[in-house]
Design an enzyme around this catalytic site. Sequence first.
Site, PDB file in Angstrom:
ATOM      1  N   TRP A 120      38.962  -3.917  -3.327  1.00 20.75           N
ATOM      2  CA  TRP A 120      37.537  -3.803  -3.038  1.00 20.75           C
ATOM      3  C   TRP A 120      36.914  -2.568  -3.665  1.00 20.75           C
ATOM      4  O   TRP A 120      35.804  -2.620  -4.209  1.00 20.75           O
ATOM      5  CB  TRP A 120      37.293  -3.857  -1.528  1.00 20.75           C
ATOM      6  CG  TRP A 120      37.480  -5.234  -1.010  1.00 20.75           C
ATOM      7  CD1 TRP A 120      38.511  -5.696  -0.234  1.00 20.75           C
ATOM      8  CD2 TRP A 120      36.656  -6.374  -1.285  1.00 20.75           C
ATOM      9  NE1 TRP A 120      38.369  -7.049  -0.009  1.00 20.75           N
ATOM     10  CE2 TRP A 120      37.242  -7.496  -0.635  1.00 20.75           C
ATOM     11  CE3 TRP A 120      35.489  -6.559  -2.010  1.00 20.75           C
ATOM     12  CZ2 TRP A 120      36.686  -8.763  -0.696  1.00 20.75           C
ATOM     13  CZ3 TRP A 120      34.929  -7.832  -2.075  1.00 20.75           C
ATOM     14  CH2 TRP A 120      35.531  -8.922  -1.415  1.00 20.75           C
ATOM     15  N   ASP A 195      32.657   2.090   2.503  1.00 21.66           N
ATOM     16  CA  ASP A 195      32.733   0.675   2.865  1.00 21.66           C
ATOM     17  C   ASP A 195      33.711   0.560   4.032  1.00 21.66           C
ATOM     18  O   ASP A 195      34.914   0.756   3.858  1.00 21.66           O
ATOM     19  CB  ASP A 195      33.209  -0.140   1.656  1.00 21.66           C
ATOM     20  CG  ASP A 195      33.333  -1.633   1.951  1.00 21.66           C
ATOM     21  OD1 ASP A 195      33.289  -2.032   3.132  1.00 21.66           O
ATOM     22  OD2 ASP A 195      33.501  -2.410   0.985  1.00 21.66           O
ATOM     23  N   LYS A 219      34.492  -9.334   9.910  1.00 19.03           N
ATOM     24  CA  LYS A 219      35.812  -8.860  10.316  1.00 19.03           C
ATOM     25  C   LYS A 219      35.809  -8.497  11.809  1.00 19.03           C
ATOM     26  O   LYS A 219      36.460  -9.125  12.612  1.00 19.03           O
ATOM     27  CB  LYS A 219      36.234  -7.640   9.497  1.00 19.03           C
ATOM     28  CG  LYS A 219      35.896  -7.687   8.018  1.00 19.03           C
ATOM     29  CD  LYS A 219      36.746  -8.668   7.243  1.00 19.03           C
ATOM     30  CE  LYS A 219      36.442  -8.545   5.749  1.00 19.03           C
ATOM     31  NZ  LYS A 219      37.269  -9.440   4.929  1.00 19.03           N
TER      32      LYS A 219
END
Length: 412
Positions: A120, A195, A219
């Site tokens: 990511w 993030d 999530k």
Amino acid sequence: MTNSPPKIWNFGAGPAVIPTSVLLRAQSEFLNYNNLGMSIMELSHRSREFEDLLNKAQRDFRSLLHIPKNYKILFMQGGGHTQFSAVVYNLLAAKKQNLGSTIKNEDFNPPLDYLITGSWSAKAAQEAKRLYSNVNIVFDVKKAKGKFGTIPPKSEWKLSGSKAAFVYYCDNETVNGVEFDHVPEVDPSVPLVCDMSSNILSRRVNVAKFGVIYAGAQKNIGPAGVTLVIVREDLLTPAKSIDTHELGLPVVPTIMDYKTMSDHNSLYNTPPMFSIYMAHLVFEHLLENGGVEAIEAVNAIKAQKLYETIDQSRIYHSPVDKRVRSRMNAPFRIDPPDLEKEFLQGAGELRMYQLKGHRSVGGIRASIYNAMPLEGVEALIEYMNEFEKKHAIDLNDIKAYRSRSRLNMLKI
């Protein structure tokens, strides 16, 4: 009468498990929200009822993370991928605003610092390079080590110091199972951008150390559709058009502009109302059960039990350094790899789903977010122990297999 669903354990990395009590409440209110005779999905986003819900969600989220008053909470769309771009646009504008007339427009070219610890953060850096010419890679674990699975010591970092517009990192790499065990120390004048999509609300965090925190909902917050953004007020800059923007600065698209979203209380356009509603229910659920402090303790126990099982095993092994193993996403491999397909099939028969590792790395991955109870982790551990007994292999054979694998890698 509706039949009760079969008992399953959902180890999916995202979209992920949601607390059963939250789902049941959403089900009970689905056709008649707040006694209005309609679903939340049918309600106008300009209505007093929805804005009340939105404001309550903001207050609860602020309470859960103890977010200081000089930070704005935004409910945006587009997930982490959109924030890859939004951060570049907004914080370059904030840097220019901060420097003011001390620098000529044509000389404005501050570096953007990126720490690459997994898939990511690598994607975030790639998008930054697509949008801007001066991206500094502080470190790239895969380039340095050949694979992701660790975080280098500070002595190996190449930060730009006060010149940087921001420093970016991903707190928890969902694919690779790497999680920071500390908040990176950077120049205090430079905004730290994080993030936290896959570990938000899983542990306490000092928000005051950050300029921007963002997290996709799918999530630990609820269903996909909404992205939470926490941004310090001094980083909000007035939106500009092509006729008024400073030379060398890209115009921030209105839908990505933090100040525009803040000025309109996240209601500049029609927001993802159902996702916000579900996030609101999850926030209430967490507060009712002791908040982040309580769930952090449970998460520590779940992760400890699972990693102990892996470390004590003769067939399972973790590809991640112990110091930076994720408490949310635990990838592991089985020796020999041929057993992984059978492991997944057996897990499915026991109603343990979505344990297959990400397609880019393979193997097994158990995602054990807030909503995964300890009981589910213990059920997985029991299955892992039974599977190992069934496939007991002499330790010497395991060592020989690993030795051959290392030799093959050297030949490549």
